[in-house]
Structures are given as C-alpha cells and as structure tokens.
Design a protein around this motif. Structure first.
Motif, PDB file in Angstrom:
ATOM      1  N   GLU A 112       0.823  -1.208   0.000  1.00 19.80           N
ATOM      2  CA  GLU A 112       0.000   0.000   0.000  1.00 19.80           C
ATOM      3  C   GLU A 112       0.859   1.260   0.000  1.00 19.80           C
ATOM      4  O   GLU A 112       0.539   2.244  -0.679  1.00 19.80           O
ATOM      5  N   ASP A 113       1.982   1.223   0.730  1.00 17.78           N
ATOM      6  CA  ASP A 113       2.866   2.383   0.742  1.00 17.78           C
ATOM      7  C   ASP A 113       3.483   2.619  -0.638  1.00 17.78           C
ATOM      8  O   ASP A 113       3.581   3.762  -1.100  1.00 17.78           O
ATOM      9  N   VAL A 114       3.897   1.517  -1.282  1.00 20.25           N
ATOM     10  CA  VAL A 114       4.468   1.656  -2.635  1.00 20.25           C
ATOM     11  C   VAL A 114       3.423   2.181  -3.610  1.00 20.25           C
ATOM     12  O   VAL A 114       3.712   3.038  -4.454  1.00 20.25           O
ATOM     13  N   VAL A 115       2.191   1.667  -3.496  1.00 19.20           N
ATOM     14  CA  VAL A 115       1.122   2.147  -4.385  1.00 19.20           C
ATOM     15  C   VAL A 115       0.858   3.628  -4.171  1.00 19.20           C
ATOM     16  O   VAL A 115       0.670   4.393  -5.126  1.00 19.20           O
ATOM     17  N   ARG A 116       0.886   4.058  -2.892  1.00 19.97           N
ATOM     18  CA  ARG A 116       0.637   5.464  -2.600  1.00 19.97           C
ATOM     19  C   ARG A 116       1.766   6.353  -3.130  1.00 19.97           C
ATOM     20  O   ARG A 116       1.522   7.434  -3.668  1.00 19.97           O
ATOM     21  N   ARG A 117       3.026   5.894  -2.994  1.00 16.90           N
ATOM     22  CA  ARG A 117       4.157   6.709  -3.446  1.00 16.90           C
ATOM     23  C   ARG A 117       4.288   6.715  -4.959  1.00 16.90           C
ATOM     24  O   ARG A 117       4.815   7.675  -5.529  1.00 16.90           O
ATOM     25  N   THR A 118       3.864   5.643  -5.617  1.00 14.78           N
ATOM     26  CA  THR A 118       4.007   5.559  -7.081  1.00 14.78           C
ATOM     27  C   THR A 118       2.727   5.956  -7.813  1.00 14.78           C
ATOM     28  O   THR A 118       2.649   5.776  -9.029  1.00 14.78           O
ATOM     29  N   ALA A 119       1.728   6.459  -7.078  1.00 13.91           N
ATOM     30  CA  ALA A 119       0.468   6.836  -7.736  1.00 13.91           C
ATOM     31  C   ALA A 119       0.677   7.892  -8.817  1.00 13.91           C
ATOM     32  O   ALA A 119       0.136   7.758  -9.930  1.00 13.91           O
ATOM     33  N   PRO A 120       1.462   8.975  -8.574  1.00 13.12           N
ATOM     34  CA  PRO A 120       1.682   9.947  -9.663  1.00 13.12           C
ATOM     35  C   PRO A 120       2.357   9.336 -10.878  1.00 13.12           C
ATOM     36  O   PRO A 120       1.996   9.646 -12.022  1.00 13.12           O
ATOM     37  N   VAL A 121       3.334   8.457 -10.643  1.00 13.00           N
ATOM     38  CA  VAL A 121       4.026   7.821 -11.773  1.00 13.00           C
ATOM     39  C   VAL A 121       3.064   6.946 -12.559  1.00 13.00           C
ATOM     40  O   VAL A 121       3.089   6.915 -13.804  1.00 13.00           O
ATOM     41  N   VAL A 122       2.202   6.225 -11.835  1.00 19.68           N
ATOM     42  CA  VAL A 122       1.238   5.359 -12.520  1.00 19.68           C
ATOM     43  C   VAL A 122       0.268   6.180 -13.351  1.00 19.68           C
ATOM     44  O   VAL A 122      -0.091   5.816 -14.482  1.00 19.68           O
ATOM     45  N   ARG A 123      -0.166   7.333 -12.792  1.00 16.63           N
ATOM     46  CA  ARG A 123      -1.068   8.195 -13.571  1.00 16.63           C
ATOM     47  C   ARG A 123      -0.377   8.719 -14.827  1.00 16.63           C
ATOM     48  O   ARG A 123      -0.983   8.739 -15.921  1.00 16.63           O
ATOM     49  N   ASP A 124       0.891   9.137 -14.685  1.00 18.18           N
ATOM     50  CA  ASP A 124       1.625   9.600 -15.875  1.00 18.18           C
ATOM     51  C   ASP A 124       1.766   8.487 -16.903  1.00 18.18           C
ATOM     52  O   ASP A 124       1.633   8.714 -18.113  1.00 18.18           O
ATOM     53  N   ARG A 125       2.046   7.283 -16.406  1.00 22.13           N
ATOM     54  CA  ARG A 125       2.190   6.164 -17.334  1.00 22.13           C
ATOM     55  C   ARG A 125       0.875   5.887 -18.054  1.00 22.13           C
ATOM     56  O   ARG A 125       0.865   5.603 -19.262  1.00 22.13           O
ATOM     57  N   GLU A 126      -0.246   5.931 -17.315  1.00 18.03           N
ATOM     58  CA  GLU A 126      -1.536   5.711 -17.956  1.00 18.03           C
ATOM     59  C   GLU A 126      -1.818   6.763 -19.012  1.00 18.03           C
ATOM     60  O   GLU A 126      -2.352   6.458 -20.084  1.00 18.03           O
ATOM     61  N   GLN A 127      -1.448   8.011 -18.730  1.00 20.42           N
ATOM     62  CA  GLN A 127      -1.638   9.072 -19.729  1.00 20.42           C
ATOM     63  C   GLN A 127      -0.768   8.830 -20.959  1.00 20.42           C
ATOM     64  O   GLN A 127      -1.212   9.042 -22.095  1.00 20.42           O
ATOM     65  N   VAL A 128       0.483   8.384 -20.714  1.00 17.93           N
ATOM     66  CA  VAL A 128       1.368   8.095 -21.849  1.00 17.93           C
ATOM     67  C   VAL A 128       0.813   6.952 -22.691  1.00 17.93           C
ATOM     68  O   VAL A 128       0.816   6.986 -23.927  1.00 17.93           O
ATOM     69  N   VAL A 129       0.325   5.892 -22.011  1.00 13.75           N
ATOM     70  CA  VAL A 129      -0.240   4.754 -22.743  1.00 13.75           C
ATOM     71  C   VAL A 129      -1.477   5.185 -23.524  1.00 13.75           C
ATOM     72  O   VAL A 129      -1.686   4.770 -24.676  1.00 13.75           O
ATOM     73  N   LEU A 130      -2.325   6.036 -22.891  1.00 12.40           N
ATOM     74  CA  LEU A 130      -3.512   6.511 -23.587  1.00 12.40           C
ATOM     75  C   LEU A 130      -3.150   7.343 -24.814  1.00 12.40           C
ATOM     76  O   LEU A 130      -3.733   7.176 -25.900  1.00 12.40           O
ATOM     77  N   ALA A 131      -2.152   8.226 -24.646  1.00 12.36           N
ATOM     78  CA  ALA A 131      -1.719   9.026 -25.797  1.00 12.36           C
ATOM     79  C   ALA A 131      -1.121   8.147 -26.886  1.00 12.36           C
ATOM     80  O   ALA A 131      -1.340   8.377 -28.082  1.00 12.36           O
ATOM     81  N   SER A 132      -0.352   7.117 -26.473  1.00 15.17           N
ATOM     82  CA  SER A 132       0.227   6.201 -27.463  1.00 15.17           C
ATOM     83  C   SER A 132      -0.854   5.451 -28.220  1.00 15.17           C
ATOM     84  O   SER A 132      -0.757   5.265 -29.442  1.00 15.17           O
ATOM     85  N   ASN A 133      -1.908   5.025 -27.485  1.00 20.03           N
ATOM     86  CA  ASN A 133      -3.008   4.321 -28.164  1.00 20.03           C
ATOM     87  C   ASN A 133      -3.716   5.245 -29.158  1.00 20.03           C
ATOM     88  O   ASN A 133      -4.092   4.817 -30.258  1.00 20.03           O
ATOM     89  N   LYS A 134      -3.890   6.486 -28.743  1.00 16.82           N
ATOM     90  CA  LYS A 134      -4.532   7.427 -29.662  1.00 16.82           C
ATOM     91  C   LYS A 134      -3.674   7.647 -30.907  1.00 16.82           C
ATOM     92  O   LYS A 134      -4.183   7.723 -32.038  1.00 16.82           O
ATOM     93  N   LEU A 135      -2.341   7.774 -30.708  1.00 21.59           N
ATOM     94  CA  LEU A 135      -1.447   7.960 -31.856  1.00 21.59           C
ATOM     95  C   LEU A 135      -1.460   6.741 -32.767  1.00 21.59           C
ATOM     96  O   LEU A 135      -1.430   6.874 -34.003  1.00 21.59           O
ATOM     97  N   ASN A 136      -1.499   5.553 -32.166  1.00 22.94           N
ATOM     98  CA  ASN A 136      -1.548   4.344 -32.991  1.00 22.94           C
ATOM     99  C   ASN A 136      -2.841   4.279 -33.785  1.00 22.94           C
ATOM    100  O   ASN A 136      -2.835   3.912 -34.971  1.00 22.94           O
ATOM    101  N   ALA A 137      -3.952   4.634 -33.104  1.00 22.48           N
ATOM    102  CA  ALA A 137      -5.226   4.629 -33.828  1.00 22.48           C
ATOM    103  C   ALA A 137      -5.226   5.655 -34.955  1.00 22.48           C
ATOM    104  O   ALA A 137      -5.703   5.388 -36.067  1.00 22.48           O
ATOM    105  N   LEU A 138      -4.669   6.850 -34.676  1.00 26.52           N
ATOM    106  CA  LEU A 138      -4.580   7.879 -35.722  1.00 26.52           C
ATOM    107  C   LEU A 138      -3.683   7.431 -36.861  1.00 26.52           C
ATOM    108  O   LEU A 138      -3.971   7.676 -38.042  1.00 26.52           O
ATOM    109  N   SER A 139      -2.575   6.747 -36.500  1.00 28.41           N
ATOM    110  CA  SER A 139      -1.666   6.255 -37.537  1.00 28.41           C
ATOM    111  C   SER A 139      -2.352   5.215 -38.421  1.00 28.41           C
ATOM    112  O   SER A 139      -2.164   5.207 -39.645  1.00 28.41           O
TER     113      SER A 139
END
Length: 376
Positions: free
Chosen positions: A214-241
């Motif tokens: 739980e402590d690791v999840v709490r400390r890495t929550a911002p990184v996980v959110r950034d990663r999810e945004q990057v993955v979402l943007a990558s999926n959008k770029l792949n779909a656009l491509s």
C-alpha cells in the motif's frame, strides 16, 4: 454451583483424568500390632520400612477392630442417582444405628454386585478411645498428627471413616492434583504456542507485505497516472496512424486515372469510399479500359456492377466500373501529406485543363469529375 462441583469431582475419576490424581503412601497399623503399606487404598507393590515410610511423608492409618464396628449389606433400587444413593444410605445408617445421632460415624462402599453397598457403623467415642490407646502404646509410629481410621469391608479392602486424618490426606491429594492440572495446562499452552507461532509469523509477514505494498502504491500513484496518460496518448497515436495509413489520397487516384484513361474517354462521376472507387462515364471500349485498370499496380478487384451499353448514334459505350485501390500505393504518407493533399483538392479540376492540351475530349471528363466532386 454444587451440581457443577459434583460433576467435576466425578469427572476426575475418568481414565483420561484419573492418572493426575496421586496415590499417597499410607502405613496401616492392624489391631494385632502388625503393619502393612498401602498406596492409597491399594496394597503397595514395594513395602518399605516404617522409618522410610515416615521419611517419605506416609500417612498413618489405624484399622478399627471388628468388635467395634457394625456392618450391614444394603441393596438399593437400580438406576438411582448419586445424590439419591447417598441420601438412602444415610437414612439406612440412622435407622440401623444403635448409637446416638451425635455419636454415630459411618461409611459405605459399593460391592461387586450392582446397586449393593456395604454399610459400616461405629461409635465416635469408641473410635477416639481406641486411637488414644494405640497412640500411647505406639507413639513412635502413630505420632501426634491426626491418624486415619480404616475399617475392613472385605478381603484386602478397607474404607476410611470420616475424620481429620482423611481430610488432611484429601487436601494434599487435591493440591498435588491441581498442580498436575496446572502443569498439564502449561504443556498444552506451550504446544499450542508452538503450533500457532508459525501461523502468527506468516500473518504478521502478510500484514507487513500488505502495508508495504500500500505504501508503494501510494508513493508511485503519480508515476502510474503519468504512465496511464502516456499509454492513452500512445493508443490514440496508434489509432490515428492506422486511420491515416488506410486513408486514400484522392489526388493520387485522380492523377492515376488521368494517366490510364484514353483520350476519347470521359468520366462523368467519380466516388471514393474508403479504398473502393466507383467510376462511371463513356469510352470507346469499356472492356479494354477495365483491362488497363486491372493491370495497373495498386488497383485490384476491377469489376463492372452493370453491363456497358452503347449509345445511340455514337461509337462510345456507357460504363460503370468499381475497383479497390491499395492503401500502400494510394495512401497518405503522413499528416503533412494529408494536409498538403487537402489543400490541393480544390485544384483537382486543374488536371483536366492540363490534359486538355493533348486531347480535347478529356476536358469534358475533367470538368464532369470536378463538378461531381470527390466523395469519401
């Protein structure tokens, strides 16, 4: 509460718990002066000398002569409870006693015959006189402590009359029995702790691991959110491509058709839906036109949805042709190309004037295509 005590006292005679009740050594002095050693109410397996018995804390019991006791066999109804049996025996003792009630002392013991008991009666005053006489005659053996008084109720079988000596031995037995129970409980507690400790350790480790997770999840929550945004943007770029990769550039299709169509051919309608192109117009030989289209790289599945018809008073045929273009050949290379193509679409009508310099018949076709427009 009294019933609970009686039930617990009865449970102590069960084989599972009876081994915790100790059998203390008893030195029995017979009326003729002889002595015998007993372990509780059973003969001792290894008789010891009186001095050794005294050194080990053996209790002293005096056998009451037979001429000082009255014995009687009592038969009671079968199935009586322990309380009812005790009350019935007390009633029988008072009934058959020749002594005053305050002088009566009695004891009973069960016989091998079911519901049959041996009842022994004696005078308390006579018993005390006998004990005093024997203590004066054998002071070293009897001693000053209260002695037990036993009566014979059978061969090698005795019963102890109520008194201070019996109570003293019973108290010591109860004390040692309670000590045995305490030791047994300690052993059970230690064994239980040994069995439970690994489980508790595993539980503590699991709780610590869960807390650390739980402590690791709490400390890495911002990184996980950034990663999810990057993955979402990558999926959008792949779909656009993928969308851009499958998009057909209309100008390339028009330029290719301008090169393939003969000079006498005229295009009346051009429709582009995805990779499918629908073409209708007039040409001298529609079959030859379809053959040329099928032989061109990037064009496949050339077919005529309707048969070509020859026009009246003319050597031309009215045709309708459909085919599929390859996205790798006619597709857009990227967003910049698509944008560039979009800016050039309004000038697609200029293709016809360029072709008009070589053949005057192409100009009507180009103007018709520009008038119909390119539909996707």
């Amino acid at each position: 509460m009294q019933d609970t005590r009686k039930a617990w006292a009865h449970a102590q005679s069960w084989p599972l718990l009876s081994w915790l009740t100790p059998s203390l050594p008893v030195l029995l002095i017979h009326p003729d002066g002889s002595q015998s050693h007993w372990q509780g109410h059973r003969p001792a397996r290894r008789p010891a000398s009186p001095k050794d018995a005294k050194a080990r804390g053996a209790f002293v019991a005096l056998e009451l002569p037979s001429d000082l006791v009255l014995s009687r066999t009592i038969r009671l109804p079968v199935g009586m409870s322990r309380a009812d049996t005790g009350n019935a025996l007390a009633l029988q003792a008072r009934t058959f006693s020749p002594f005053p009630p305050e002088d009566l002392i009695w004891v009973s013991d069960a016989t091998p015959v079911p519901s049959t008991y041996t009842l022994v009666l004696a005078s308390r005053l006579q018993v005390d006189q006998y004990v005093q006489e024997l203590r004066q005659r054998m002071p070293a053996v009897v001693g000053a402590s209260p002695a037990e008084v036993w009566v014979a109720i059978g061969a090698q079988k005795y019963a102890a009359l109520p008194g201070a000596g019996v109570e003293r031995r019973q108290r010591l037995i109860a004390r040692q029995r309670n000590l045995g129970y305490a030791l047994l409980l300690c052993i059970v507690a230690v064994l239980t702790a040994m069995a439970v400790t690994p489980t508790l350790q595993l539980r503590m480790r699991a709780l610590q691991a869960a807390a650390a997770y739980e402590d690791v999840v709490r400390r890495t929550a911002p990184v996980v959110r950034d990663r999810e945004q990057v993955v979402l943007a990558s999926n959008k770029l792949n779909a656009l491509s993928e969308i851009l990769g499958e998009r057909i550039e209309p100008l390339r299709v028009i330029d290719t058709l301008t090169q393939i169509l003969p000079d006498e051919a005229a295009v009346q309608a051009l429709q582009l839906v995805g990779t499918k192109v629908s073409l209708s117009g007039q040409a001298t030989d529609a079959a030859e036109l379809m053959q040329k289209l099928g032989q061109h790289p990037g064009i496949r599945e050339v077919k005529a949805p309707a048969a070509a018809t020859r026009l009246n008073n003319s050597n031309k045929e009215s045709f309708s042709i459909e085919f599929v273009v390859d996205a790798k050949v006619f597709g857009t290379a990227g967003p910049q190309t698509a944008v560039a193509g979009a800016t050039q679409v309004p000038g697609s009508a200029a293709v016809a004037p360029a072709a008009a310099t070589s053949a005057t018949s192409v100009a009507p076709a180009a103007s018709t295509a520009s008038g119909a427009g390119v539909r996707r």
